[in-house]
Design an enzyme around this catalytic site. Structure first.
Site, PDB file in Angstrom:
ATOM      1  N   CYS A   7       7.081 -57.305 -92.882  1.00  0.00           N
ATOM      2  CA  CYS A   7       6.803 -56.657 -94.154  1.00  0.00           C
ATOM      3  C   CYS A   7       6.520 -57.712 -95.214  1.00  0.00           C
ATOM      4  O   CYS A   7       7.403 -58.511 -95.559  1.00  0.00           O
ATOM      5  CB  CYS A   7       8.036 -55.814 -94.506  1.00  0.00           C
ATOM      6  N   THR A  10       2.266 -57.346 -99.772  1.00  0.00           N
ATOM      7  CA  THR A  10       1.107 -56.446 -99.846  1.00  0.00           C
ATOM      8  C   THR A  10       1.085 -55.473 -98.666  1.00  0.00           C
ATOM      9  O   THR A  10       0.978 -54.271 -98.857  1.00  0.00           O
ATOM     10  CB  THR A  10      -0.203 -57.258 -99.874  1.00  0.00           C
ATOM     11  N   VAL A  13       3.249 -54.773 -91.259  1.00  0.00           N
ATOM     12  CA  VAL A  13       2.634 -54.669 -89.939  1.00  0.00           C
ATOM     13  C   VAL A  13       3.722 -54.312 -88.916  1.00  0.00           C
ATOM     14  O   VAL A  13       4.804 -54.907 -88.920  1.00  0.00           O
ATOM     15  CB  VAL A  13       1.951 -56.006 -89.561  1.00  0.00           C
ATOM     16  N   ASP A 109       9.334 -64.798 -93.792  1.00  0.00           N
ATOM     17  CA  ASP A 109       8.020 -64.961 -93.150  1.00  0.00           C
ATOM     18  C   ASP A 109       7.712 -66.426 -92.897  1.00  0.00           C
ATOM     19  O   ASP A 109       7.114 -66.800 -91.881  1.00  0.00           O
ATOM     20  CB  ASP A 109       6.911 -64.296 -93.985  1.00  0.00           C
ATOM     21  N   THR A 132      -0.198 -62.757 -99.509  1.00  0.00           N
ATOM     22  CA  THR A 132      -0.150 -62.530-100.952  1.00  0.00           C
ATOM     23  C   THR A 132      -0.082 -63.875-101.671  1.00  0.00           C
ATOM     24  O   THR A 132      -0.772 -64.109-102.662  1.00  0.00           O
ATOM     25  CB  THR A 132       1.093 -61.683-101.294  1.00  0.00           C
TER      26      THR A 132
END
Ligand SMILES: Nc1ncnc2c1ncn2[C@@H]1O[C@H](COP(=O)(O)OP(=O)(O)OP(=O)(O)O)[C@@H](O)[C@H]1O
Ligand SMILES: CC(C)(CO)[C@@H](O)C(=O)NCCC(=O)O
Ligand SMILES: [K+]
Length: 259
Positions: A7, A10, A13, A109, A132
């Site tokens: 997540c 923006t 997935v 991430d 982003t």
């Protein structure tokens, strides 16, 4: 079967991993208000439409938006009867060291990307992710995460120009043939595209200088292919880097249960 959820600020997935390959991948806009039931209706609709009829019994989540965690936990618990692994939470162990200032909450991430990069390419690596934000993350020879760089995302930069200047329109990023634009749109595209080419090259060479060793550069994210074309900015492009990292972290946690 594993459901891996990445997540971002923006997009979110979802991918289904059968232990060897991804069976399917679906993308939706990130909305922290989305409930567990909404996730389930959306996911099962797509699973049915594409004929992916599998039982999900494990869920792993990486999110840069803390507020989505609650609903994703309820989603995993209610519909798949499991407790999701959430990257960055203490119960989710990482296969590599994280060497940053005490108290720093590195974006999950970024950690996941470096785990994936190390798994695929070994150490002494710079991982560039065009999301982003555009992030550069540095992996030491032993796989440790040792920090990086956060720059504004490519689309964010274009949007910021449009929002701040009354006469600048909304434009999409593209690779202009020339640097010198002869209309407003070309000028903006040039500034962002060639500006980013310079930024990427400059930051990577500064990192190499600072580390005083060769470092491989791996790129991922929706816009990476645009910057890959023709320029020798990256040594490799990985389409699915964050998802791959989630499968590596999930396996590591299964193989090394908490004592
Ligand atoms: N040629 C292109 N021009 C503009 N946008 C593109 C292009 N190719 C891909 N994209 C965009 O890239 C995005 C996918 O990128 P990615 O998933 O890496 O990051 P994101 O979802 O935008 O950010 P985050 O992960 O931070 O939420 C998609 O939103 C897609 O619209
Ligand atoms: C930098 C972003 C926004 C990139 O997705 C994300 O990784 C994040 O919110 N990071 C938190 C701060 C940090 O990584 O140091
Ligand atoms: K991303």
């Amino acid at each position: 079967m594993l459901l891996a959820i990445d997540c971002g600020n923006t997009n979110t997935v979802f991918s289904i991993w059968d232990g060897e390959k991804f069976l399917a991948t679906w993308r939706t806009a990130t909305m922290h208000q989305r409930t567990a039931d909404q996730y389930y209706v959306w996911l099962t609709t797509l699973m049915n439409l594409t004929g992916v009829n599998v039982d999900i019994d494990e869920v792993i989540v990486s999110t840069t938006v803390p507020r989505v965690v609650f609903n994703l936990r309820v989603f995993a618990d209610r519909y798949f009867g499991c407790r999701p692994l959430v990257v960055g939470k203490p119960e989710c162990r990482l296969p590599v060291d994280v060497r940053v200032d005490a108290g720093t909450q590195v974006g999950p991430d970024r950690l996941v990307n470096t785990v994936a990069g190390y798994d695929l390419h070994g150490g002494d690596l710079i991982v560039v992710d065009f999301g982003t934000a555009t992030t550069f993350d540095v992996v030491a020879a032993d796989g440790a995460y040792i920090g990086g760089v956060i720059a504004p995302g490519v689309n964010l930069s274009l949007e910021a120009l449009h929002l701040a200047a009354a006469a600048l329109p909304h434009v999409d990023v593209t690779r202009p043939e020339k640097v010198v634009g002869t209309n407003t749109v070309e000028c903006m595209q040039s500034g962002v595209f060639w500006g980013y080419v310079g930024l990427i090259g400059g930051i990577c060479s500064k990192i190499r200088e600072e580390r005083d060793r060769p470092m491989k550069v791996i790129a991922t994210g929706g816009l990476a292919p645009l910057f890959q074309q023709g320029d020798t900015l990256f040594d490799a492009f990985e389409d699915n880097l964050t998802m791959h990292g989630l499968t590596v972290i999930n396996k590591y946690n299964k193989d090394n249960p908490a004592s």
